[in-house]
Write an enzyme that holds these catalytic residues in place. Structure first.
Site, short mmCIF file in Angstrom:
data_model
loop_
_atom_site.label_atom_id
_atom_site.label_comp_id
_atom_site.label_asym_id
_atom_site.label_seq_id
_atom_site.Cartn_x
_atom_site.Cartn_y
_atom_site.Cartn_z
N GLU A 274 -22.26 9.45 -20.36
CA GLU A 274 -21.01 9.58 -19.62
C GLU A 274 -21.02 10.72 -18.60
O GLU A 274 -20.35 10.64 -17.57
CB GLU A 274 -19.84 9.75 -20.59
CG GLU A 274 -19.54 8.52 -21.43
CD GLU A 274 -20.32 8.45 -22.72
OE1 GLU A 274 -20.03 7.56 -23.55
OE2 GLU A 274 -21.24 9.29 -22.92
N PHE B 72 -10.54 7.48 -35.98
CA PHE B 72 -11.94 7.38 -35.55
C PHE B 72 -12.04 7.48 -34.03
O PHE B 72 -11.35 6.78 -33.31
CB PHE B 72 -12.53 6.05 -36.03
CG PHE B 72 -13.94 5.82 -35.58
CD1 PHE B 72 -14.98 6.61 -36.05
CD2 PHE B 72 -14.24 4.82 -34.67
CE1 PHE B 72 -16.28 6.41 -35.63
CE2 PHE B 72 -15.54 4.61 -34.23
CZ PHE B 72 -16.58 5.41 -34.72
N GLN B 73 -12.90 8.37 -33.58
CA GLN B 73 -13.15 8.62 -32.16
C GLN B 73 -11.89 9.04 -31.42
O GLN B 73 -11.68 8.69 -30.25
CB GLN B 73 -13.80 7.40 -31.49
CG GLN B 73 -15.24 7.19 -31.93
CD GLN B 73 -16.03 6.24 -31.06
OE1 GLN B 73 -15.46 5.33 -30.44
NE2 GLN B 73 -17.34 6.43 -30.99
N LYS C 248 -5.55 2.28 -26.67
CA LYS C 248 -6.09 0.92 -26.73
C LYS C 248 -4.99 -0.13 -26.77
O LYS C 248 -5.09 -1.18 -26.12
CB LYS C 248 -7.01 0.78 -27.94
CG LYS C 248 -7.66 -0.59 -28.01
CD LYS C 248 -8.71 -0.69 -29.11
CE LYS C 248 -9.40 -2.05 -29.08
NZ LYS C 248 -10.47 -2.16 -30.10
N MET D 63 -34.53 30.43 -11.54
CA MET D 63 -33.57 31.45 -11.17
C MET D 63 -33.32 32.41 -12.33
O MET D 63 -33.12 33.62 -12.11
CB MET D 63 -32.25 30.81 -10.72
CG MET D 63 -31.30 31.78 -10.04
SD MET D 63 -32.00 32.53 -8.54
CE MET D 63 -31.70 31.23 -7.34
#
Length: 576
Positions: A50, A112-113, A162, A479
């Site tokens: 993602e 969940f999630q 959802k 760097m």
């Protein structure tokens, strides 16, 4: 027309003219993905992570000026976007991110999630929404695109439970043509009186310096900036984000300023008596020691964001508005005044600037034995005739690209300037190539940065985005190593890797072309061969000098006139 929530979202994207959506499916967005499957106007780009989706959308937005669009699931899908959202936020990139959320009845129950992505992203978005009613979805989407693209652009997140997208619940669809937000009224036109004051100050200047930033690129003000700069005849510098806003090969351009800016740009900033700042935010990498920043200058600041004006540096003439119309009005006022800046003073000022430029602060020691990273960038510039879209990751390679690749046009240079996000370069290049399939796109990276989002090589193959990857492989986090050398007495604490993959084999495993280049004499030929392969991703692994440092450098807490130059060069204070 009656549609479900999932269908409404896809129809909104069509009505907004969205071409690509970058995403990754999951349980809470499957209703949306099902609606997406049943149409082909909006093309979905399936990334491998993602974070890659947000960076690809960011790259698309930077080259087109249109908002990048992202769709991910709830929980880890949403939290994986945070780095890319913060990257866009710091650089003022328009983006709309749609995240799935657990159904409304179980929000707050540690379902969940489940993750409070609205709360998590609040510090790094321009605005965010949680959609609680399907009847409000279309209006919310319209508001999101409006907020993301007006005023100072930025990312907007829309969190969609959802059950709001349930295909069994359909309602009449109507996409609003306009929206009104009570507390949001971006100002586009500058104050006439302040613009007049700015014109008077510019005409009175004897050592004028023009300092432009990413706001000129984002505000499509490059033509106005170029015309104004040439009319005034003054030197101009760009920030890292502003490169390309003014032609990099023009004589009046004195290079990038700031921590790794040129000697002439930083010295001109330090000694100017009037500073015209346009679309820049005076960040710490530009200003150096604030107490000694432009000590003798009166400052004019033009910016679309009133919160950016006098935030860190107090200015004398603030002008809030879109840079393009403000610069046009300012130029018209100057031309109609019948006056020009003092020619004698301007000549004397340029003599001073040319003396600083004669130092040739970007000169480096050439080698026939080991590949110098600066040489690779110089050859990349020549092979592409300075006409490619260049993305970069973060570190030494980013600074060398900014120094040695001359950008003559805006929206050709894509990098994470504000947040400094490693892993940005390759997915941004994929987004840029999708937006501009007929342009050459190259990602300049390092062996540490490229591994942050290396899996997007799979995305590049699936969607046939034949970018070229220029890996400046010095076997260090360059760097970090440079700072450890300068500040920590060469104690290289975890700035090197004992195991680095064979990038040629890795590229080939993903279905691409891999090349390893170890000798300076092979650099030009390898680049030419890579760019001839128009339909292939080519990974060029350049084995470069691990001891090379980026010069000039203003160390933390020091002023513009106190630069560290390459060994063997007099200090900036001595030359001044």
């Amino acid at each position: 027309m009656e549609l479900s929530g999932g269908e409404i979202l896809i129809q909104c994207l069509k009505d907004e003219g969205v071409e690509f959506i970058f995403g990754y499916p999951g349980g809470s967005v499957l209703h949306i993905y099902d609606a997406l499957f049943q149409q082909d106007a909006v093309k979905h780009i399936l990334v491998r992570h993602e974070q890659g989706a947000t960076h690809a959308a960011d790259g698309y937005a930077r080259v087109t000026g249109k908002p990048g669009v992202v769709l991910v699931t709830s929980g880890p899908g949403a939290t994986n976007t945070v780095t890319g959202i913060a990257t866009a936020y710091m650089d003022s990139i328009p983006m709309v991110v749609f995240t799935g959320q657990v159904p409304r009845p179980v929000i707050g129950s540690d379902a969940f999630q489940e993750a409070d992505i609205v709360g998590i992203t609040r510090p790094c978005v321009k605005h965010n929404f949680l959609v609680n009613d399907v009847s409000k979805l279309a209006e919310t989407v319209k508001k999101a695109f409006y907020i993301a693209t007006t005023g100072r652009p930025g990312p907007v997140l829309v969190d969609i439970p959802k059950d709001v997208t349930d295909p069994r619940i359909k309602i009449p669809y109507e996409y609003p043509s306009v929206v009104s937000l009570r507390s949001y009224h971006p100002q586009s036109k500058g104050h006439r009186g302040q613009i007049k004051r700015a014109a008077e100050m510019l005409l009175s200047a004897r050592r004028l310096m023009i300092y432009s930033g990413g706001g000129v690129v984002l505000g499509n003000g490059s033509d106005e900036l170029t015309e104004l700069t040439r009319w005034l005849g003054a030197p101009i510098t760009n920030t890292l984000m502003g490169l390309g806003a003014y032609p990099g090969t023009d004589r009046q351009f004195v290079g990038m300023l700031g921590m790794h800016g040129t000697y002439e740009a930083n010295m001109a900033m330090h000694e100017c008596d009037v500073l015209l700042a346009i679309g820049a935010r005076f960040d710490d990498r530009v200003t150096g020691k604030l107490a000694e920043f432009c000590p003798d200058a009166k400052i004019i600041h033009i910016d679309v964001d009133p919160a950016s004006i006098s935030k860190t540096v107090r200015v004398d003439v603030p002008i809030v508005g879109d840079v393009a119309p403000v610069l046009r009005e300012l130029l018209d006022l100057l031309k109609s005044s019948g006056q020009k800046p003092d020619a004698e003073a301007l000549m004397a000022w340029w003599q001073r600037v040319e003396f600083w430029r004669s130092l040739n602060c970007l000169q480096y020691e050439r080698s026939n034995e080991v590949i110098k990273p600066q040489f690779v960038i110089e050859q990349l510039y020549e092979v592409t005739a300075g006409d490619a879209i260049i993305t970069s990751d973060v570190g030494q390679h980013q600074m060398w690209t900014a120094q040695y690749y001359k950008f003559n046009q805006p929206r050709r240079w894509l990098n994470s300037g504000g947040l400094g996000t490693m892993g940005y370069g390759m997915p941004a290049a994929i987004g840029a190539k999708l937006a501009c399939p007929d342009r050459e796109v190259a990602c300049v990276t390092g062996e540490a940065s490229i591994q942050m989002c290396i899996q997007e090589l799979g995305t590049a193959l699936q969607y046939m985005t034949p970018i070229k990857i220029i890996n400046l492989n010095n076997r260090f986090m360059g760097m970090v190593r440079q700072w450890q050398e300068f500040i920590y007495e060469s104690r290289y604490s975890h700035s090197y890797m004992d195991t680095i993959p064979d990038f040629v084999k890795l590229a080939q495993a993903y279905g691409h072309v891999g090349m390893k280049i170890e000798k300076p004499g092979e650099v030009r030929q390898a680049l030419e061969e890579a760019f001839k392969l128009k339909d292939r991703v080519v990974f060029l692994d350049f084995i470069t000098d691990p001891t090379e440092n980026v010069y000039p450098m203003i160390e933390a807490g020091k002023a513009h006139h106190d630069m560290r130059l390459a060994p063997g060069t007099n200090s900036a204070r001595e030359l001044a």
